[in-house]
Design a protein around this motif. Structure first.
Motif, PDB file in Angstrom:
ATOM      1  N   LEU A   9       8.618   9.018  17.280  1.00  0.00           N
ATOM      2  CA  LEU A   9       8.140   8.911  15.900  1.00  0.00           C
ATOM      3  C   LEU A   9       7.757   7.458  15.628  1.00  0.00           C
ATOM      4  O   LEU A   9       8.579   6.553  15.770  1.00  0.00           O
ATOM      5  N   ASP A  10       6.489   7.230  15.270  1.00  0.00           N
ATOM      6  CA  ASP A  10       5.992   5.884  14.977  1.00  0.00           C
ATOM      7  C   ASP A  10       5.923   5.702  13.460  1.00  0.00           C
ATOM      8  O   ASP A  10       5.131   6.361  12.789  1.00  0.00           O
ATOM      9  N   ILE A  11       6.751   4.809  12.938  1.00  0.00           N
ATOM     10  CA  ILE A  11       6.828   4.634  11.477  1.00  0.00           C
ATOM     11  C   ILE A  11       5.985   3.460  10.976  1.00  0.00           C
ATOM     12  O   ILE A  11       6.018   3.138   9.795  1.00  0.00           O
ATOM     13  N   TYR A  12       5.204   2.845  11.855  1.00  0.00           N
ATOM     14  CA  TYR A  12       4.438   1.645  11.493  1.00  0.00           C
ATOM     15  C   TYR A  12       3.562   1.872  10.257  1.00  0.00           C
ATOM     16  O   TYR A  12       3.544   1.057   9.338  1.00  0.00           O
ATOM     17  N   ASP A  13       2.820   2.974  10.229  1.00  0.00           N
ATOM     18  CA  ASP A  13       1.904   3.240   9.117  1.00  0.00           C
ATOM     19  C   ASP A  13       2.614   3.493   7.792  1.00  0.00           C
ATOM     20  O   ASP A  13       1.991   3.426   6.730  1.00  0.00           O
ATOM     21  N   PHE A  14       3.917   3.777   7.825  1.00  0.00           N
ATOM     22  CA  PHE A  14       4.677   4.053   6.607  1.00  0.00           C
ATOM     23  C   PHE A  14       5.361   2.797   6.047  1.00  0.00           C
ATOM     24  O   PHE A  14       6.018   2.863   5.010  1.00  0.00           O
ATOM     25  N   CYS A  15       5.221   1.661   6.758  1.00  0.00           N
ATOM     26  CA  CYS A  15       5.903   0.430   6.359  1.00  0.00           C
ATOM     27  C   CYS A  15       5.055  -0.395   5.400  1.00  0.00           C
ATOM     28  O   CYS A  15       3.828  -0.287   5.391  1.00  0.00           O
ATOM     29  N   ASN A  16       5.735  -1.247   4.622  1.00  0.00           N
ATOM     30  CA  ASN A  16       4.993  -2.167   3.761  1.00  0.00           C
ATOM     31  C   ASN A  16       4.427  -3.313   4.602  1.00  0.00           C
ATOM     32  O   ASN A  16       4.764  -3.462   5.785  1.00  0.00           O
ATOM     33  N   LYS A  18       4.904  -6.517   4.693  1.00  0.00           N
ATOM     34  CA  LYS A  18       5.865  -7.503   5.203  1.00  0.00           C
ATOM     35  C   LYS A  18       6.517  -6.998   6.492  1.00  0.00           C
ATOM     36  O   LYS A  18       6.612  -7.727   7.479  1.00  0.00           O
ATOM     37  N   VAL A  19       6.952  -5.747   6.494  1.00  0.00           N
ATOM     38  CA  VAL A  19       7.581  -5.166   7.687  1.00  0.00           C
ATOM     39  C   VAL A  19       6.540  -4.995   8.801  1.00  0.00           C
ATOM     40  O   VAL A  19       6.813  -5.261   9.973  1.00  0.00           O
ATOM     41  N   LYS A  20       5.328  -4.596   8.432  1.00  0.00           N
ATOM     42  CA  LYS A  20       4.264  -4.443   9.433  1.00  0.00           C
ATOM     43  C   LYS A  20       4.003  -5.758  10.167  1.00  0.00           C
ATOM     44  O   LYS A  20       3.785  -5.763  11.378  1.00  0.00           O
ATOM     45  N   SER A  21       4.025  -6.879   9.427  1.00  0.00           N
ATOM     46  CA  SER A  21       3.754  -8.169  10.062  1.00  0.00           C
ATOM     47  C   SER A  21       4.819  -8.510  11.108  1.00  0.00           C
ATOM     48  O   SER A  21       4.522  -9.114  12.135  1.00  0.00           O
ATOM     49  N   VAL A  22       6.073  -8.116  10.861  1.00  0.00           N
ATOM     50  CA  VAL A  22       7.147  -8.356  11.828  1.00  0.00           C
ATOM     51  C   VAL A  22       6.993  -7.426  13.032  1.00  0.00           C
ATOM     52  O   VAL A  22       7.092  -7.857  14.181  1.00  0.00           O
ATOM     53  N   ALA A  95      11.896 -12.657  10.150  1.00  0.00           N
ATOM     54  CA  ALA A  95      13.136 -12.019   9.710  1.00  0.00           C
ATOM     55  C   ALA A  95      13.319 -10.698  10.437  1.00  0.00           C
ATOM     56  O   ALA A  95      12.340 -10.028  10.776  1.00  0.00           O
ATOM     57  N   PRO A  96      14.562 -10.309  10.740  1.00  0.00           N
ATOM     58  CA  PRO A  96      14.762  -9.018  11.390  1.00  0.00           C
ATOM     59  C   PRO A  96      14.298  -7.876  10.490  1.00  0.00           C
ATOM     60  O   PRO A  96      14.360  -7.977   9.267  1.00  0.00           O
ATOM     61  N   VAL A  97      13.830  -6.803  11.112  1.00  0.00           N
ATOM     62  CA  VAL A  97      13.310  -5.662  10.349  1.00  0.00           C
ATOM     63  C   VAL A  97      14.430  -4.967   9.585  1.00  0.00           C
ATOM     64  O   VAL A  97      14.260  -4.565   8.448  1.00  0.00           O
ATOM     65  N   GLY A  98      15.585  -4.838  10.220  1.00  0.00           N
ATOM     66  CA  GLY A  98      16.708  -4.170   9.572  1.00  0.00           C
ATOM     67  C   GLY A  98      17.974  -4.328  10.385  1.00  0.00           C
ATOM     68  O   GLY A  98      17.924  -4.689  11.565  1.00  0.00           O
TER      69      GLY A  98
END
Length: 202
Positions: A9-16, A18-22, A95-98
């Protein structure tokens, strides 16, 4: 009606943004490493050959350097070290993603367990559990005869790894493969994926 799902499952397209840049940093790095690996393979090069050649070249260069050139090289090394230190101090840390996610996380989650229901209605039928084997990532296939590395078995021409799984049917446990898991999409009296469990892919 059959409902399909993916093993990754690729969640990249669902991220904002800021998270996409990381995530993009790790994704670009992984893509570049894969391109380099494929290019080396196409040229018929091997990583062990590269290391061996670079080691031999270093020994030959060391033997042929005159003393004056060595002193000049020391100055050059100091300059390079200073430039590298400056570059590292200027480079911003992402910054770490999570929490609990790997440092090189790319936004990919792998399927590792499924609960299925088999039956025509919710009032009856049978539930079963399907779990990915712990050794799938470590062992994942036949040993490559040329270099001893493990070669992962693929599902047809999809490029997906056909890892080992176990199906738990009451007190009976049987082995199966990823391709069997991806067929758990229901339809008629067949097993339908009821709960899918994903974890961050390393």
């Amino acid at each position: 009606k059959p409902v399909a799902f993916h093993s990754v499952l690729d969640i990249y397209d669902f991220c904002n943004d800021k998270v996409k840049s990381v995530l993009k940093v790790s994704r670009d790095k992984a893509a570049q490493e894969e391109e380099d690996r494929v290019a080396k393979k196409l040229r018929g090069e091997d990583e062990t050959d590269d290391k061996k050649e670079s080691g031999d070249d270093a020994v030959m260069e060391e033997d042929t350097k005159p003393a004056a050139a060595e002193a000049a090289d020391d100055d050059d090394d100091d300059d390079e070290d200073l430039k590298a230190a400056l570059a590292m101090s200027v480079e911003p840390e992402l910054a770490p993603v999570g929490p609990g996610l790997p440092a090189n996380f790319q936004g990919l989650y792998e399927l590792f367990a499924v609960v299925t229901h088999k039956g025509r209605d919710a009032d009856g039928g049978h539930y079963m559990g399907w779990v990915k084997a712990d050794n799938s990532d470590a062992l994942g296939g036949e040993a490559n005869a040329t270099n001893g590395e493990k070669k992962r078995e693929q599902i047809g021409d999809t490029g997906e790894d056909n890892d080992d799984w176990f199906v738990f049917d009451d007190d009976e446990v049987s082995p199966c493969k990823t391709e069997d898991i991806l067929k758990l999409k229901g339809g008629g009296d067949w097993h339908m994926s009821y709960l899918n469990f994903y974890r961050a892919k390393k």
